[in-house]
Scaffold this motif. Structure first.
Motif, PDB file in Angstrom:
ATOM      1  N   LYS A  15      69.681  56.908-109.570  1.00  9.86           N
ATOM      2  CA  LYS A  15      70.524  57.931-109.407  1.00  9.86           C
ATOM      3  C   LYS A  15      70.919  57.939-107.735  1.00  9.86           C
ATOM      4  O   LYS A  15      69.889  58.236-106.955  1.00  9.86           O
ATOM      5  CB  LYS A  15      70.272  59.116-110.088  1.00  9.86           C
ATOM      6  N   LEU A  16      72.064  57.840-107.650  1.00 12.59           N
ATOM      7  CA  LEU A  16      72.608  57.989-105.947  1.00 12.59           C
ATOM      8  C   LEU A  16      73.459  58.956-105.784  1.00 12.59           C
ATOM      9  O   LEU A  16      74.871  59.064-106.778  1.00 12.59           O
ATOM     10  CB  LEU A  16      73.026  56.785-105.604  1.00 12.59           C
ATOM     11  N   LEU A  17      73.419  59.710-104.719  1.00 12.27           N
ATOM     12  CA  LEU A  17      74.248  60.914-104.607  1.00 12.27           C
ATOM     13  C   LEU A  17      74.801  60.784-103.166  1.00 12.27           C
ATOM     14  O   LEU A  17      74.158  60.546-102.260  1.00 12.27           O
ATOM     15  CB  LEU A  17      73.547  62.405-104.835  1.00 12.27           C
ATOM     16  N   LEU A  18      76.149  60.828-103.082  1.00 20.07           N
ATOM     17  CA  LEU A  18      76.749  60.996-101.638  1.00 20.07           C
ATOM     18  C   LEU A  18      76.809  62.436-101.380  1.00 20.07           C
ATOM     19  O   LEU A  18      77.712  63.052-102.064  1.00 20.07           O
ATOM     20  CB  LEU A  18      77.980  60.092-101.606  1.00 20.07           C
ATOM     21  N   VAL A  19      76.583  63.005-100.576  1.00 19.04           N
ATOM     22  CA  VAL A  19      76.738  64.564-100.318  1.00 19.04           C
ATOM     23  C   VAL A  19      77.174  64.833 -98.712  1.00 19.04           C
ATOM     24  O   VAL A  19      76.641  64.129 -97.930  1.00 19.04           O
ATOM     25  CB  VAL A  19      75.046  65.049-100.486  1.00 19.04           C
ATOM     26  N   ASN A  20      78.032  65.571 -98.700  1.00 17.69           N
ATOM     27  CA  ASN A  20      78.761  66.223 -97.579  1.00 17.69           C
ATOM     28  C   ASN A  20      78.063  67.292 -96.932  1.00 17.69           C
ATOM     29  O   ASN A  20      77.110  67.761 -97.450  1.00 17.69           O
ATOM     30  CB  ASN A  20      80.046  66.380 -97.794  1.00 17.69           C
ATOM     31  N   LYS A  21      78.338  67.539 -95.638  1.00 18.47           N
ATOM     32  CA  LYS A  21      77.677  68.689 -95.001  1.00 18.47           C
ATOM     33  C   LYS A  21      77.651  69.903 -95.647  1.00 18.47           C
ATOM     34  O   LYS A  21      76.864  70.962 -95.391  1.00 18.47           O
ATOM     35  CB  LYS A  21      78.290  68.835 -93.503  1.00 18.47           C
ATOM     36  N   SER A  22      78.555  70.318 -96.491  1.00 15.28           N
ATOM     37  CA  SER A  22      78.850  71.704 -97.210  1.00 15.28           C
ATOM     38  C   SER A  22      77.926  71.575 -98.406  1.00 15.28           C
ATOM     39  O   SER A  22      77.727  72.503 -99.423  1.00 15.28           O
ATOM     40  CB  SER A  22      80.096  71.808 -97.804  1.00 15.28           C
ATOM     41  N   GLY A  23      77.116  70.329 -98.664  1.00 15.36           N
ATOM     42  CA  GLY A  23      76.126  70.247-100.030  1.00 15.36           C
ATOM     43  C   GLY A  23      76.906  69.755-101.215  1.00 15.36           C
ATOM     44  O   GLY A  23      76.164  69.723-102.238  1.00 15.36           O
ATOM     45  N   GLU A  24      78.009  69.389-100.985  1.00 19.42           N
ATOM     46  CA  GLU A  24      78.725  69.108-102.269  1.00 19.42           C
ATOM     47  C   GLU A  24      78.556  67.659-102.367  1.00 19.42           C
ATOM     48  O   GLU A  24      78.575  66.783-101.757  1.00 19.42           O
ATOM     49  CB  GLU A  24      80.531  69.519-102.172  1.00 19.42           C
ATOM     50  N   VAL A  25      78.216  67.327-103.917  1.00 20.84           N
ATOM     51  CA  VAL A  25      78.275  66.010-104.058  1.00 20.84           C
ATOM     52  C   VAL A  25      79.668  65.384-104.295  1.00 20.84           C
ATOM     53  O   VAL A  25      80.238  65.730-105.370  1.00 20.84           O
ATOM     54  CB  VAL A  25      77.460  65.730-105.360  1.00 20.84           C
ATOM     55  N   VAL A  26      80.011  64.190-103.688  1.00 20.71           N
ATOM     56  CA  VAL A  26      81.302  63.752-103.587  1.00 20.71           C
ATOM     57  C   VAL A  26      81.420  62.747-104.451  1.00 20.71           C
ATOM     58  O   VAL A  26      82.393  62.180-105.023  1.00 20.71           O
ATOM     59  CB  VAL A  26      81.893  63.704-102.296  1.00 20.71           C
ATOM     60  N   GLU A  27      80.273  61.794-104.590  1.00 22.78           N
ATOM     61  CA  GLU A  27      80.118  60.517-105.407  1.00 22.78           C
ATOM     62  C   GLU A  27      79.008  60.676-105.878  1.00 22.78           C
ATOM     63  O   GLU A  27      77.678  61.028-105.439  1.00 22.78           O
ATOM     64  CB  GLU A  27      80.336  59.337-104.526  1.00 22.78           C
ATOM     65  N   GLU A  28      78.850  60.030-107.238  1.00 28.75           N
ATOM     66  CA  GLU A  28      77.579  59.878-108.085  1.00 28.75           C
ATOM     67  C   GLU A  28      77.630  58.832-108.842  1.00 28.75           C
ATOM     68  O   GLU A  28      78.533  58.524-109.449  1.00 28.75           O
ATOM     69  CB  GLU A  28      77.103  61.177-108.780  1.00 28.75           C
ATOM     70  N   GLU A  71      80.799  57.180 -91.098  1.00 24.87           N
ATOM     71  CA  GLU A  71      80.541  58.641 -91.479  1.00 24.87           C
ATOM     72  C   GLU A  71      79.224  58.905 -92.411  1.00 24.87           C
ATOM     73  O   GLU A  71      78.514  59.971 -92.450  1.00 24.87           O
ATOM     74  CB  GLU A  71      81.857  59.482 -92.287  1.00 24.87           C
ATOM     75  N   ILE A  72      78.745  57.970 -93.080  1.00 23.24           N
ATOM     76  CA  ILE A  72      77.445  57.892 -93.914  1.00 23.24           C
ATOM     77  C   ILE A  72      76.197  57.918 -92.739  1.00 23.24           C
ATOM     78  O   ILE A  72      76.094  56.777 -92.339  1.00 23.24           O
ATOM     79  CB  ILE A  72      77.448  57.112 -94.788  1.00 23.24           C
ATOM     80  N   GLU A  73      75.713  58.947 -92.460  1.00 25.95           N
ATOM     81  CA  GLU A  73      74.676  59.074 -91.337  1.00 25.95           C
ATOM     82  C   GLU A  73      73.172  58.575 -91.680  1.00 25.95           C
ATOM     83  O   GLU A  73      72.670  57.738 -91.023  1.00 25.95           O
ATOM     84  CB  GLU A  73      74.762  60.408 -90.733  1.00 25.95           C
ATOM     85  N   GLY A  74      72.791  58.654 -93.118  1.00 24.64           N
ATOM     86  CA  GLY A  74      71.302  58.699 -93.244  1.00 24.64           C
ATOM     87  C   GLY A  74      71.299  58.511 -95.062  1.00 24.64           C
ATOM     88  O   GLY A  74      72.167  58.778 -95.473  1.00 24.64           O
TER      89      GLY A  74
END
Length: 499
Positions: A15-28, A71-74
């Motif tokens: 399972k892969l989560l793309l998470v922004n700085k607000s902690g929101e999962v923007v893609e899964e 923008e995907i840092e790590g």
């Protein structure tokens, strides 16, 4: 906006989560892969399947992402614990990975106690020698596949192998190393004593790093295959339960979660590595640096409920099955269930014990049976909480995650049986979120993992224990604890009649 990726390498899917700085999962994205079970008790997977499906998932994630990949840092990882991936001198895989739920190694566990001594082994590793752990698997391969084992240069765990394939850097971090039975938990180093007594060269153990450590960047080849930037930093990650703890905010003394999936876990934060639970519960290094956690496991938690539904209420969904259980009195009108469908782990490391309904009569309907199953699963989890409290831990709040957090009546049952405030998180992503938080912390988003948890996680609902229910459950819990001892010999005798 900056983003990080959390990769959760599970037993059935990545399972892969793309998470922004607000902690929101923007893609899964989720990608599954098969389990290989050639014999009873065997459970294996092809490590290449993990790699192929992760790369495919990362590509899908990038394809669906509206922003710039710069923008995907790590990226960081959570993974299924204990699985053995043996590598040769070129870091090529020598055989299928032997997984955490493989039980072929009972003989090797006995060998460990014979050569090291049970008390000495627990003193070093803080845990029992169990079939699911990595060391017995190493000994099994050494004994049963000696020509193959002679080629082994090192070993890693599943998510460590996946990370190696993405970075070409080979490491193991402490939270997963703690589940190998080769780590001196308190000293945070591989145990020369264990290796010497078992005639293993300690050099087979890989270099150790912290969970938030930067271990490199993805390779150009991976960048090309996924569309990610070759400048994407990669952080070591953690064992699934350690990452689950991070993703649930279990980052300070006394904080505890109860996770009810197929199996059930009660995990509580420990600030030091010197507590002695005498092997009654697991004791592992946390994903937070220089921290630890104690953990009890119920093998058939959510599985007990799904088994009950599939066997007795196949045409109902879970919502229909559990509708009205809140109207059934505490104790299910004298019906008691023990969830030992595939044996038990905590506090009884017993592969032969089996479940039971006690107290059935003709007045009981499916609603009493359903509530009894919920109560029995929760009693099993409470045995771990009772051990924690007996050893001086103050547990007054428990974060409930997984399937057990999806039903309000069950959450109230947990509050009453645990005699603790139950908290349900507003958004729960478990280990995948913990992995993303490690990447965020490693990338410098937060001064600490705790700061990250305080920023991202938000409580949604709380359930307080009802005093009269607590008292009834305390009396019923004593009866529940008797069932194991009263049925242990009966179940051993019944094993002769099982297929």
């Amino acid at each position: 906006m900056s983003y990080v990726i959390g990769v959760d390498l599970g037993t059935s899917a990545v399972k892969l989560l793309l998470v922004n700085k607000s902690g929101e999962v923007v893609e899964e994205i989720s990608k599954d892969y098969p389990l290989i079970q050639e014999k009873t008790g065997y459970s294996e997977q092809r490590p290449e399947d993990w790699v192929e499906q992760t790369i495919a998932g990362l590509k899908d994630l990038v394809d669906q992402f509206d922003g710039s990949v710069s923008e995907i840092e790590g990226m960081s990882f959570s993974g299924q614990m204990h699985g053995l991936v043996l590598l040769d001198e070129n870091n090529e895989v020598l055989r299928n990975a032997i997984l955490w739920n493989d039980t072929r190694t009972t003989k090797q566990c006995q060998t460990i106690y014979e050569k090291i001594g049970k008390e000495k082994f627990i003193e070093i590793t803080k845990n029992l020698a169990l079939e699911g752990f990595t060391l017995p698997k190493i000994l099994w391969v050494k004994e049963n596949e000696p020509e193959l084992f002679a080629k082994a240069k090192t070993f890693v765990l599943p998510k460590d192998y996946l990370r190696y394939r993405l970075t070409e850097a080979l490491h193991m971090e402490y939270s997963d190393a703690a589940g190998t039975s080769l780590l001196d938990i308190h000293a945070k180093e591989w145990s020369n004593e264990i290796c010497d007594l078992l005639d293993l060269d300690v050099s087979i153990c890989p270099p150790l790093v912290n969970s938030h450590d930067n271990v490199g960047k993805i390779t150009e080849r991976v960048a090309e295959a996924t569309g990610l930037s070759a400048n994407t930093d990669v952080f070591a990650g953690g064992a699934d339960n350690a990452c689950g703890a991070i993703g649930s905010g279990i980052l300070s003394e006394g904080k505890t979660f109860a996770s009810i999936g197929t199996s059930g876990v009660v995990l509580s934060y420990e600030s030091t590595g010197d507590k002695d639970y005498k092997g009654k519960v697991h004791y592992f290094n946390h994903g937070e640096e220089d921290a630890y956690y104690a953990m009890g496991v119920t093998l058939s938690a959510g599985y007990s409920l799904s088994w009950f539904k599939d066997t007795f209420a196949k045409d109902q969904d879970f919502q229909e099955l559990l509708e009205g259980v809140g109207d059934v009195p505490v104790g299910s009108n004298g019906l008691l269930f023990t969830p030992y469908l595939v044996g038990e782990r905590t506090p009884h490391a017993d592969s032969q014990i089996r479940g039971s309904f006690i107290g059935m009569d003709s007045s009981h309907t499916i609603k009493e049976f359903a509530r009894a199953v919920l109560e029995g699963i929760t009693f099993s989890l409470h045995e771990s909480i009772a051990i924690f409290r007996e050893n001086g831990k103050n547990i007054d709040t428990v974060y409930s995650i997984g399937g057990g957090a999806k039903n309000a009546d069950w959450l109230q049952i947990q509050a009453d049986i645990f005699n603790a405030t139950i908290v349900k998180l507003k958004s729960e992503q478990g280990p995948g979120m913990g992995a993303a938080m490690l990447a965020a912390y490693g990338s410098g988003w937060y001064a600490s993992l705790k700061e990250g948890a305080d920023t991202i996680l938000e409580d949604a609902e709380t359930y307080e224990p009802i005093p009269e229910n607590v008292e009834k459950y305390q009396n019923l819990f004593r009866l529940y604890q008797e069932v194991y001892h009263q049925t242990e010999s009966i179940n051993q005798g019944l094993m002769a009649f099982r297929n």
